[in-house]
Design a protein around this motif. Structure first.
Motif, PDB file in Angstrom:
ATOM      1  N   GLY A 124      14.645   9.582 -12.325  1.00 50.72           N
ATOM      2  CA  GLY A 124      13.193   9.636 -12.285  1.00 50.72           C
ATOM      3  C   GLY A 124      12.624  10.869 -12.962  1.00 50.72           C
ATOM      4  N   LEU A 125      13.332  11.987 -12.841  1.00 51.26           N
ATOM      5  CA  LEU A 125      12.877  13.247 -13.444  1.00 51.26           C
ATOM      6  C   LEU A 125      13.470  13.464 -14.829  1.00 51.26           C
ATOM      7  CD1 LEU A 125      13.120  15.610 -10.315  1.00 51.26           C
ATOM      8  CD2 LEU A 125      11.082  14.499 -11.236  1.00 51.26           C
ATOM      9  N   LYS A 126      14.299  12.549 -15.264  1.00 52.63           N
ATOM     10  CA  LYS A 126      14.986  12.661 -16.566  1.00 52.63           C
ATOM     11  C   LYS A 126      15.785  13.964 -16.650  1.00 52.63           C
ATOM     12  CE  LYS A 126      11.939   9.670 -19.264  1.00 52.63           C
ATOM     13  NZ  LYS A 126      11.445   8.953 -18.059  1.00 52.63           N
ATOM     14  N   ILE A 127      16.589  14.189 -15.624  1.00 56.84           N
ATOM     15  CA  ILE A 127      17.460  15.361 -15.567  1.00 56.84           C
ATOM     16  C   ILE A 127      18.900  14.894 -15.766  1.00 56.84           C
ATOM     17  CG2 ILE A 127      18.371  17.217 -14.117  1.00 56.84           C
ATOM     18  CD1 ILE A 127      15.683  17.317 -12.704  1.00 56.84           C
ATOM     19  N   SER A 128      19.563  15.422 -16.774  1.00 57.99           N
ATOM     20  CA  SER A 128      20.969  15.086 -17.003  1.00 57.99           C
ATOM     21  C   SER A 128      21.835  16.323 -17.197  1.00 57.99           C
ATOM     22  CB  SER A 128      21.112  14.174 -18.224  1.00 57.99           C
ATOM     23  OG  SER A 128      20.618  14.820 -19.392  1.00 57.99           O
ATOM     24  N   THR A 129      21.202  17.474 -17.444  1.00 58.54           N
ATOM     25  CA  THR A 129      21.936  18.727 -17.654  1.00 58.54           C
ATOM     26  C   THR A 129      21.400  19.804 -16.714  1.00 58.54           C
ATOM     27  OG1 THR A 129      20.422  19.662 -19.309  1.00 58.54           O
ATOM     28  CG2 THR A 129      22.130  18.135 -20.101  1.00 58.54           C
ATOM     29  N   ILE A 130      22.176  20.868 -16.572  1.00 54.92           N
ATOM     30  CA  ILE A 130      21.703  21.977 -15.743  1.00 54.92           C
ATOM     31  C   ILE A 130      20.486  22.641 -16.367  1.00 54.92           C
ATOM     32  CG2 ILE A 130      22.341  24.213 -14.741  1.00 54.92           C
ATOM     33  CD1 ILE A 130      25.198  23.234 -14.543  1.00 54.92           C
ATOM     34  N   THR A 131      20.444  22.707 -17.681  1.00 55.29           N
ATOM     35  CA  THR A 131      19.282  23.280 -18.364  1.00 55.29           C
ATOM     36  C   THR A 131      18.001  22.539 -17.999  1.00 55.29           C
ATOM     37  OG1 THR A 131      20.592  24.108 -20.228  1.00 55.29           O
ATOM     38  CG2 THR A 131      18.251  23.734 -20.631  1.00 55.29           C
ATOM     39  N   ASN A 145      28.135  28.051   1.321  1.00 54.19           N
ATOM     40  CA  ASN A 145      28.007  29.488   1.562  1.00 54.19           C
ATOM     41  C   ASN A 145      28.848  30.306   0.596  1.00 54.19           C
ATOM     42  OD1 ASN A 145      26.191  29.468   3.851  1.00 54.19           O
ATOM     43  ND2 ASN A 145      27.872  28.565   5.019  1.00 54.19           N
ATOM     44  N   GLU A 146      30.050  29.822   0.304  1.00 50.59           N
ATOM     45  CA  GLU A 146      30.918  30.571  -0.612  1.00 50.59           C
ATOM     46  C   GLU A 146      30.339  30.578  -2.020  1.00 50.59           C
ATOM     47  OE1 GLU A 146      35.543  30.473  -2.162  1.00 50.59           O
ATOM     48  OE2 GLU A 146      35.087  30.004  -0.070  1.00 50.59           O
ATOM     49  N   PHE A 147      29.784  29.448  -2.458  1.00 48.33           N
ATOM     50  CA  PHE A 147      29.203  29.352  -3.800  1.00 48.33           C
ATOM     51  C   PHE A 147      28.017  30.308  -3.947  1.00 48.33           C
ATOM     52  CE2 PHE A 147      26.431  27.387  -7.019  1.00 48.33           C
ATOM     53  CZ  PHE A 147      27.332  27.161  -8.051  1.00 48.33           C
ATOM     54  N   MET A 148      27.320  30.573  -2.853  1.00 49.54           N
ATOM     55  CA  MET A 148      26.149  31.443  -2.903  1.00 49.54           C
ATOM     56  C   MET A 148      26.513  32.874  -3.289  1.00 49.54           C
ATOM     57  SD  MET A 148      23.220  29.948  -2.217  1.00 49.54           S
ATOM     58  CE  MET A 148      22.149  31.192  -1.503  1.00 49.54           C
ATOM     59  N   SER A 149      27.732  33.301  -2.990  1.00 51.05           N
ATOM     60  CA  SER A 149      28.093  34.697  -3.224  1.00 51.05           C
ATOM     61  C   SER A 149      29.207  34.898  -4.249  1.00 51.05           C
ATOM     62  CB  SER A 149      28.515  35.342  -1.897  1.00 51.05           C
ATOM     63  OG  SER A 149      29.621  34.648  -1.329  1.00 51.05           O
ATOM     64  N   ARG A 150      29.843  33.823  -4.687  1.00 55.63           N
ATOM     65  CA  ARG A 150      30.956  33.947  -5.625  1.00 55.63           C
ATOM     66  C   ARG A 150      30.497  34.467  -6.979  1.00 55.63           C
ATOM     67  NH1 ARG A 150      35.681  30.160  -4.991  1.00 55.63           N
ATOM     68  NH2 ARG A 150      35.689  30.218  -7.255  1.00 55.63           N
ATOM     69  N   ALA A 151      31.408  35.159  -7.666  1.00 56.66           N
ATOM     70  CA  ALA A 151      31.100  35.648  -9.019  1.00 56.66           C
ATOM     71  C   ALA A 151      30.842  34.488  -9.974  1.00 56.66           C
ATOM     72  CB  ALA A 151      32.251  36.514  -9.533  1.00 56.66           C
ATOM     73  N   ASP A 152      31.498  33.344  -9.733  1.00 52.90           N
ATOM     74  CA  ASP A 152      31.295  32.172 -10.581  1.00 52.90           C
ATOM     75  C   ASP A 152      30.354  31.160  -9.927  1.00 52.90           C
ATOM     76  OD1 ASP A 152      33.071  31.664  -8.554  1.00 52.90           O
ATOM     77  OD2 ASP A 152      34.364  30.358  -9.721  1.00 52.90           O
ATOM     78  N   GLY A 153      29.559  31.631  -8.957  1.00 55.59           N
ATOM     79  CA  GLY A 153      28.671  30.755  -8.218  1.00 55.59           C
ATOM     80  C   GLY A 153      27.210  30.904  -8.609  1.00 55.59           C
ATOM     81  N   TRP A 154      26.349  30.822  -7.598  1.00 51.76           N
ATOM     82  CA  TRP A 154      24.909  30.775  -7.839  1.00 51.76           C
ATOM     83  C   TRP A 154      24.348  31.986  -8.584  1.00 51.76           C
ATOM     84  CZ3 TRP A 154      20.732  28.592  -9.018  1.00 51.76           C
ATOM     85  CH2 TRP A 154      19.483  29.134  -8.745  1.00 51.76           C
ATOM     86  N   PRO A 155      24.694  33.233  -8.241  1.00 55.03           N
ATOM     87  CA  PRO A 155      24.070  34.367  -8.952  1.00 55.03           C
ATOM     88  C   PRO A 155      24.283  34.301 -10.466  1.00 55.03           C
ATOM     89  CG  PRO A 155      25.173  35.135  -6.970  1.00 55.03           C
ATOM     90  CD  PRO A 155      25.580  33.710  -7.160  1.00 55.03           C
ATOM     91  N   GLY A 156      25.516  34.070 -10.899  1.00 55.59           N
ATOM     92  CA  GLY A 156      25.790  33.990 -12.329  1.00 55.59           C
ATOM     93  C   GLY A 156      25.193  32.754 -12.969  1.00 55.59           C
ATOM     94  N   LEU A 157      25.235  31.632 -12.259  1.00 58.26           N
ATOM     95  CA  LEU A 157      24.658  30.395 -12.775  1.00 58.26           C
ATOM     96  C   LEU A 157      23.155  30.544 -12.980  1.00 58.26           C
ATOM     97  CD1 LEU A 157      25.286  27.309 -13.345  1.00 58.26           C
ATOM     98  CD2 LEU A 157      24.446  26.924 -11.010  1.00 58.26           C
ATOM     99  N   ARG A 158      22.486  31.139 -12.001  1.00 60.54           N
ATOM    100  CA  ARG A 158      21.034  31.366 -12.090  1.00 60.54           C
ATOM    101  C   ARG A 158      20.693  32.199 -13.319  1.00 60.54           C
ATOM    102  NH1 ARG A 158      19.847  34.976  -7.503  1.00 60.54           N
ATOM    103  NH2 ARG A 158      20.869  36.406  -8.960  1.00 60.54           N
ATOM    104  N   ASP A 159      21.455  33.264 -13.532  1.00 62.71           N
ATOM    105  CA  ASP A 159      21.162  34.144 -14.662  1.00 62.71           C
ATOM    106  C   ASP A 159      21.487  33.477 -15.999  1.00 62.71           C
ATOM    107  OD1 ASP A 159      20.419  35.987 -12.761  1.00 62.71           O
ATOM    108  OD2 ASP A 159      22.294  37.127 -12.861  1.00 62.71           O
ATOM    109  N   ARG A 160      22.608  32.759 -16.068  1.00 58.78           N
ATOM    110  CA  ARG A 160      23.000  32.119 -17.321  1.00 58.78           C
ATOM    111  C   ARG A 160      21.960  31.076 -17.753  1.00 58.78           C
ATOM    112  NH1 ARG A 160      27.748  30.338 -19.938  1.00 58.78           N
ATOM    113  NH2 ARG A 160      28.667  32.339 -19.289  1.00 58.78           N
ATOM    114  N   TYR A 161      21.498  30.278 -16.798  1.00 53.90           N
ATOM    115  CA  TYR A 161      20.565  29.197 -17.132  1.00 53.90           C
ATOM    116  C   TYR A 161      19.092  29.583 -16.930  1.00 53.90           C
ATOM    117  CZ  TYR A 161      24.182  25.640 -17.799  1.00 53.90           C
ATOM    118  OH  TYR A 161      25.238  24.902 -18.288  1.00 53.90           O
ATOM    119  N   GLN A 162      18.860  30.817 -16.456  1.00 55.73           N
ATOM    120  CA  GLN A 162      17.492  31.297 -16.217  1.00 55.73           C
ATOM    121  C   GLN A 162      16.720  30.333 -15.312  1.00 55.73           C
ATOM    122  OE1 GLN A 162      15.649  32.108 -20.038  1.00 55.73           O
ATOM    123  NE2 GLN A 162      17.295  33.498 -20.645  1.00 55.73           N
ATOM    124  N   LEU A 163      17.339  29.996 -14.206  1.00 58.02           N
ATOM    125  CA  LEU A 163      16.723  29.089 -13.239  1.00 58.02           C
ATOM    126  C   LEU A 163      15.784  29.874 -12.322  1.00 58.02           C
ATOM    127  CD1 LEU A 163      19.892  26.993 -12.349  1.00 58.02           C
ATOM    128  CD2 LEU A 163      18.062  26.407 -13.952  1.00 58.02           C
TER     129      LEU A 163
END
Length: 337
Positions: A124-131, A145-163
């Motif tokens: 419905g939102l035409k979302i197929s990628t993280i971007t 909970n682990e993904f929230m603090s992992r180096a390869d989790g949310w903090p890095g993902l947020r910064d990489r994709y500028q979410l």
């Protein structure tokens, strides 16, 4: 099929090998497979199920509290051995050796992190990628909970994709699935081999900036264990490449969606793949209820006994000494609160 041919000298060892696992189904199944393989070879091996997250298992392995546990190459490179390349297995092994740890060959599947949405919502939102998530800052994210603090989790993902999402919640992995299907969450983190992806019709989002590394499943073990039991590395190597991604997903589904035990699923896999027949003690619901009830009653008995032993003398003192009694009652009120 070297796993079937290296057990004779293992039975001569009296010590027990301890296998640990993390608190999710797949890791428990793999640890159970390893435990059963070692037992089949005549080695006393015990599986300590669901000990905790990555850091707890890694710390226990390094400190010698456990001997073996299943891990993933992406977790090693991003979370535990910062700087090592997950795609370079030799580099990972060299980094592990500094801690006295060795690694088996990859088991055969890649269990990478994935972000997912309900298929209907994504379409419905035409979302197929993280971007694509950038266009919808109002979306509600729920991550383990682990993904929230992992180096390869949310903090890095947020910064990489500028979410720019601000509604981001940490919670148990299974609760995240429930929240997604009940419409309380819009995006959650998944494991690529999760059984729920197909079952619930979840749409994985393409990692179009290649943020997540490969997460090849491997077995970590203490190098000193190989000195005590020289056959163990060969036993673990024999599992290399023998668990395909679709088989792992199917095993996860048998536990999480069909209600089978991890022990039974691991035993069935070993029978199918290697012709190993291992005994399974099927724990019925009533058996589990009885065991948990007895555990609960035992804990209540301990706490009640302690309360009586402390309470009666303090009650006598409080009755005879008014000032002391006020102090005792105040302290009891604070503790109760």
């Amino acid at each position: 099929m070297a796993v079937l041919n290296c057990g004779m000298s293992l039975s001569a060892q009296a010590d027990q090998v301890t296998i640990g696992s993390k608190q999710f189904t797949e890791n428990i199944i793999i640890a159970e497979i390893v435990t059963r393989v070692l037992n089949y070879q005549g080695l006393a091996a015990e599986h300590k199920k669901g000990l905790g997250g990555t850091r707890i298992l890694w710390g226990a392995l390094v400190q010698g509290e456990i001997d073996i546990y299943p891990e993933y190459t992406g977790t090693l490179s991003q979370e535990l051995l910062a700087g090592a390349q997950s795609s370079d297995l030799q580099q990972l092994q060299a980094a592990l050796s500094a801690y006295g740890i060795s690694m088996s060959a990859p088991l055969g599947f890649n269990n990478s992190y994935v972000l997912g949405m309900r298929g209907q919502t994504a379409d419905g939102l035409k979302i197929s990628t993280i971007t694509d998530l950038r266009r919808y800052p109002e979306l509600r994210f729920g991550f383990s909970n682990e993904f929230m603090s992992r180096a390869d989790g949310w903090p890095g993902l947020r910064d990489r994709y500028q979410l720019r999402q601000s509604h981001v919640t940490g919670l148990d992995h299974d609760l995240a699935y429930r929240g997604l299907m009940q419409g309380q969450l819009d995006v959650i983190d998944l494991y690529a081999t999760d059984a729920e992806i197909a079952y619930y019709g979840i749409q994985p989002l393409h990692d179009d900036q290649d943020y997540f590394p490969g997460y090849l499943a491997v077995i970590l073990y203490r190098q000193s264990l190989a000195v005590e039991y020289p056959e163990i590395p060969e036993v673990l190597r024999s599992l290399g490449g023998r668990i395909a991604a679709d088989r792992m997903s199917a095993m996860n589904a048998e536990v999480k969606l069909k209600g089978l035990s991890e022990q039974g699923v691991a035993a069935a896999y070993l029978n199918d793949e290697f012709g190993m027949k291992t005994a399974v003690r099927d724990i019925k619901i009533l058996d589990a209820l009885l065991r948990n009830t007895l555990d609960h009653l035992w804990l209540v008995l301990i706490s009640l006994t302690a309360a009586i032993m402390a309470g009666i003398p303090l009650g006598v003192i409080a009755a005879r000494h008014r000032r002391t009694g006020r102090i005792v009652l105040s302290a009891a009120g604070i503790i109760q609160t």
